[in-house]
Design a protein around this motif. Structure first.
Motif, PDB file in Angstrom:
ATOM      1  N   PHE A 178      68.298 -19.722 -19.809  1.00 52.10           N
ATOM      2  CA  PHE A 178      68.995 -20.055 -18.570  1.00 52.10           C
ATOM      3  C   PHE A 178      69.099 -18.751 -17.798  1.00 52.10           C
ATOM      4  O   PHE A 178      69.629 -17.749 -18.291  1.00 52.10           O
ATOM      5  CB  PHE A 178      70.390 -20.585 -18.869  1.00 52.10           C
ATOM      6  CG  PHE A 178      71.128 -21.029 -17.631  1.00 52.10           C
ATOM      7  CD1 PHE A 178      70.771 -22.181 -16.955  1.00 52.10           C
ATOM      8  CD2 PHE A 178      72.192 -20.281 -17.153  1.00 52.10           C
ATOM      9  CE1 PHE A 178      71.451 -22.583 -15.813  1.00 52.10           C
ATOM     10  CE2 PHE A 178      72.883 -20.671 -16.015  1.00 52.10           C
ATOM     11  CZ  PHE A 178      72.507 -21.839 -15.349  1.00 52.10           C
ATOM     12  N   SER A 179      68.566 -18.729 -16.569  1.00 46.77           N
ATOM     13  CA  SER A 179      68.500 -17.455 -15.862  1.00 46.77           C
ATOM     14  C   SER A 179      68.794 -17.610 -14.376  1.00 46.77           C
ATOM     15  O   SER A 179      69.071 -18.704 -13.891  1.00 46.77           O
ATOM     16  CB  SER A 179      67.123 -16.827 -16.051  1.00 46.77           C
ATOM     17  OG  SER A 179      66.168 -17.629 -15.398  1.00 46.77           O
ATOM     18  N   SER A 216      58.917  -9.063 -27.285  1.00 51.01           N
ATOM     19  CA  SER A 216      59.248  -9.292 -25.887  1.00 51.01           C
ATOM     20  C   SER A 216      60.537 -10.127 -25.886  1.00 51.01           C
ATOM     21  O   SER A 216      60.720 -10.983 -26.768  1.00 51.01           O
ATOM     22  CB  SER A 216      58.123 -10.082 -25.205  1.00 51.01           C
ATOM     23  OG  SER A 216      58.625 -10.664 -24.022  1.00 51.01           O
ATOM     24  N   LEU A 217      61.398  -9.894 -24.894  1.00 49.92           N
ATOM     25  CA  LEU A 217      62.625 -10.705 -24.838  1.00 49.92           C
ATOM     26  C   LEU A 217      62.273 -12.191 -24.733  1.00 49.92           C
ATOM     27  O   LEU A 217      63.023 -13.048 -25.198  1.00 49.92           O
ATOM     28  CB  LEU A 217      63.505 -10.264 -23.657  1.00 49.92           C
ATOM     29  CG  LEU A 217      64.868 -10.951 -23.574  1.00 49.92           C
ATOM     30  CD1 LEU A 217      65.731 -10.693 -24.806  1.00 49.92           C
ATOM     31  CD2 LEU A 217      65.610 -10.532 -22.320  1.00 49.92           C
ATOM     32  N   LYS A 218      61.121 -12.479 -24.150  1.00 48.25           N
ATOM     33  CA  LYS A 218      60.674 -13.885 -24.034  1.00 48.25           C
ATOM     34  C   LYS A 218      60.567 -14.540 -25.413  1.00 48.25           C
ATOM     35  O   LYS A 218      60.817 -15.738 -25.564  1.00 48.25           O
ATOM     36  CB  LYS A 218      59.310 -13.943 -23.345  1.00 48.25           C
ATOM     37  CG  LYS A 218      59.382 -13.725 -21.841  1.00 48.25           C
ATOM     38  CD  LYS A 218      59.325 -15.069 -21.099  1.00 48.25           C
ATOM     39  CE  LYS A 218      59.513 -14.899 -19.612  1.00 48.25           C
ATOM     40  NZ  LYS A 218      60.907 -14.904 -19.166  1.00 48.25           N
ATOM     41  N   GLN A 235      71.097 -12.571 -23.712  1.00 48.59           N
ATOM     42  CA  GLN A 235      71.369 -13.216 -22.416  1.00 48.59           C
ATOM     43  C   GLN A 235      71.632 -12.178 -21.328  1.00 48.59           C
ATOM     44  O   GLN A 235      71.179 -12.318 -20.198  1.00 48.59           O
ATOM     45  CB  GLN A 235      72.565 -14.169 -22.574  1.00 48.59           C
ATOM     46  CG  GLN A 235      72.924 -14.942 -21.324  1.00 48.59           C
ATOM     47  CD  GLN A 235      71.859 -15.976 -20.937  1.00 48.59           C
ATOM     48  OE1 GLN A 235      71.117 -16.473 -21.776  1.00 48.59           O
ATOM     49  NE2 GLN A 235      71.773 -16.273 -19.642  1.00 48.59           N
ATOM     50  N   VAL A 236      72.364 -11.136 -21.667  1.00 48.78           N
ATOM     51  CA  VAL A 236      72.663 -10.085 -20.674  1.00 48.78           C
ATOM     52  C   VAL A 236      71.383  -9.334 -20.295  1.00 48.78           C
ATOM     53  O   VAL A 236      71.135  -9.075 -19.106  1.00 48.78           O
ATOM     54  CB  VAL A 236      73.754  -9.128 -21.211  1.00 48.78           C
ATOM     55  CG1 VAL A 236      73.871  -7.880 -20.349  1.00 48.78           C
ATOM     56  CG2 VAL A 236      75.097  -9.851 -21.256  1.00 48.78           C
ATOM     57  N   LEU A 237      70.552  -9.032 -21.267  1.00 52.58           N
ATOM     58  CA  LEU A 237      69.264  -8.381 -20.958  1.00 52.58           C
ATOM     59  C   LEU A 237      68.426  -9.291 -20.060  1.00 52.58           C
ATOM     60  O   LEU A 237      67.772  -8.840 -19.117  1.00 52.58           O
ATOM     61  CB  LEU A 237      68.492  -8.083 -22.248  1.00 52.58           C
ATOM     62  CG  LEU A 237      68.999  -6.909 -23.077  1.00 52.58           C
ATOM     63  CD1 LEU A 237      68.396  -6.931 -24.487  1.00 52.58           C
ATOM     64  CD2 LEU A 237      68.681  -5.573 -22.395  1.00 52.58           C
ATOM     65  N   ASN A 238      68.463 -10.577 -20.354  1.00 47.99           N
ATOM     66  CA  ASN A 238      67.646 -11.544 -19.623  1.00 47.99           C
ATOM     67  C   ASN A 238      68.002 -11.614 -18.134  1.00 47.99           C
ATOM     68  O   ASN A 238      67.152 -11.911 -17.297  1.00 47.99           O
ATOM     69  CB  ASN A 238      67.833 -12.926 -20.266  1.00 47.99           C
ATOM     70  CG  ASN A 238      66.846 -13.940 -19.757  1.00 47.99           C
ATOM     71  OD1 ASN A 238      65.649 -13.777 -19.952  1.00 47.99           O
ATOM     72  ND2 ASN A 238      67.337 -14.971 -19.098  1.00 47.99           N
ATOM     73  N   GLU A 239      69.250 -11.316 -17.827  1.00 44.16           N
ATOM     74  CA  GLU A 239      69.691 -11.361 -16.428  1.00 44.16           C
ATOM     75  C   GLU A 239      68.890 -10.390 -15.566  1.00 44.16           C
ATOM     76  O   GLU A 239      68.573 -10.674 -14.414  1.00 44.16           O
ATOM     77  CB  GLU A 239      71.186 -11.019 -16.356  1.00 44.16           C
ATOM     78  CG  GLU A 239      71.791 -11.104 -14.976  1.00 44.16           C
ATOM     79  CD  GLU A 239      71.898 -12.542 -14.480  1.00 44.16           C
ATOM     80  OE1 GLU A 239      71.871 -13.486 -15.311  1.00 44.16           O
ATOM     81  OE2 GLU A 239      71.998 -12.730 -13.251  1.00 44.16           O
ATOM     82  N   PHE A 240      68.585  -9.239 -16.147  1.00 40.09           N
ATOM     83  CA  PHE A 240      67.932  -8.181 -15.362  1.00 40.09           C
ATOM     84  C   PHE A 240      66.469  -7.990 -15.727  1.00 40.09           C
ATOM     85  O   PHE A 240      65.677  -7.566 -14.888  1.00 40.09           O
ATOM     86  CB  PHE A 240      68.696  -6.862 -15.559  1.00 40.09           C
ATOM     87  CG  PHE A 240      70.118  -6.947 -15.093  1.00 40.09           C
ATOM     88  CD1 PHE A 240      70.414  -6.878 -13.739  1.00 40.09           C
ATOM     89  CD2 PHE A 240      71.155  -7.156 -15.987  1.00 40.09           C
ATOM     90  CE1 PHE A 240      71.716  -7.000 -13.287  1.00 40.09           C
ATOM     91  CE2 PHE A 240      72.465  -7.279 -15.557  1.00 40.09           C
ATOM     92  CZ  PHE A 240      72.745  -7.200 -14.202  1.00 40.09           C
ATOM     93  N   ALA A 241      66.125  -8.251 -16.971  1.00 44.11           N
ATOM     94  CA  ALA A 241      64.779  -7.891 -17.434  1.00 44.11           C
ATOM     95  C   ALA A 241      64.242  -8.932 -18.412  1.00 44.11           C
ATOM     96  O   ALA A 241      64.136  -8.683 -19.615  1.00 44.11           O
ATOM     97  CB  ALA A 241      64.831  -6.516 -18.097  1.00 44.11           C
ATOM     98  N   PRO A 242      63.856 -10.099 -17.898  1.00 48.43           N
ATOM     99  CA  PRO A 242      63.425 -11.177 -18.796  1.00 48.43           C
ATOM    100  C   PRO A 242      62.191 -10.843 -19.635  1.00 48.43           C
ATOM    101  O   PRO A 242      61.932 -11.497 -20.644  1.00 48.43           O
ATOM    102  CB  PRO A 242      63.125 -12.348 -17.850  1.00 48.43           C
ATOM    103  CG  PRO A 242      63.523 -11.927 -16.490  1.00 48.43           C
ATOM    104  CD  PRO A 242      63.871 -10.482 -16.484  1.00 48.43           C
ATOM    105  N   THR A 243      61.446  -9.826 -19.222  1.00 44.16           N
ATOM    106  CA  THR A 243      60.241  -9.491 -19.997  1.00 44.16           C
ATOM    107  C   THR A 243      60.381  -8.146 -20.718  1.00 44.16           C
ATOM    108  O   THR A 243      59.388  -7.580 -21.173  1.00 44.16           O
ATOM    109  CB  THR A 243      58.989  -9.448 -19.090  1.00 44.16           C
ATOM    110  OG1 THR A 243      59.178  -8.423 -18.108  1.00 44.16           O
ATOM    111  CG2 THR A 243      58.750 -10.782 -18.400  1.00 44.16           C
TER     112      THR A 243
END
Ligand code: THU
Length: 128
Positions: free
Chosen positions: A124-125, A115-117, A91-99
């Motif tokens: 939720f972003s 891929s984080l995807k 979730q923390v990675l997704n805040e800045f770098a969803p891909t």
């Protein structure tokens, strides 16, 4: 930088882990879009819930130094199987770098890439 170079930085970072409770040392190397790399290790606490994972240590170091765009993170643990990032770190990675590309490296040096995807689908972003 090659995957292997980033991985070697993550391995070295794991040596800094403060993990007297779990004895499970983790290292991370986070590559920014501009090529700079921030390292992280897990930092545990007598109050277990205060523990910070290696991945989040690296992200927080980077963001606090003004970096917000990331393209790869390598994660190393000295284990037989691949150590995947926990839900909070995803979730923390997704805040800045969803891909962002996530490399997980095991003891024998083999690694897998996602891929984080794939690791955090339907997240939720910021846009929500
Ligand atoms: N840990 C990480 O640092 N990263 C992961 O991807 C998984 C778990 C840490 C947290 C704790 O210090 C120890 O590993 C055992 O859970």
């Amino acid at each position: 930088m090659t995957d292997r170079e980033l991985i070697n930085i993550a391995v070295e970072a794991s040596e800094k882990a403060y993990a007297p409770y779990s004895k499970f040392a983790v290292g991370a190397a986070l590559e920014c879009d501009d090529g700079t790399v921030f390292t992280g290790c897990n930092i545990e606490n007598a109050a277990y819930g205060c523990t910070n994972c290696a991945e989040r240590t690296a992200v927080f170091k980077a963001v606090s130094e003004g970096k917000r765009e990331f393209r790869r993170i390598a994660i190393f643990a000295d284990t037989e199987d691949y150590c995947m990032p926990c839900g909070t770190c995803r979730q923390v990675l997704n805040e800045f770098a969803p891909t962002i590309e996530v490399l997980s490296v095991r003891r024998d040096g083999r690694y897998v890439s996602y891929s984080l995807k794939e690791l955090l689908p339907k997240s939720f972003s910021l846009n929500d």
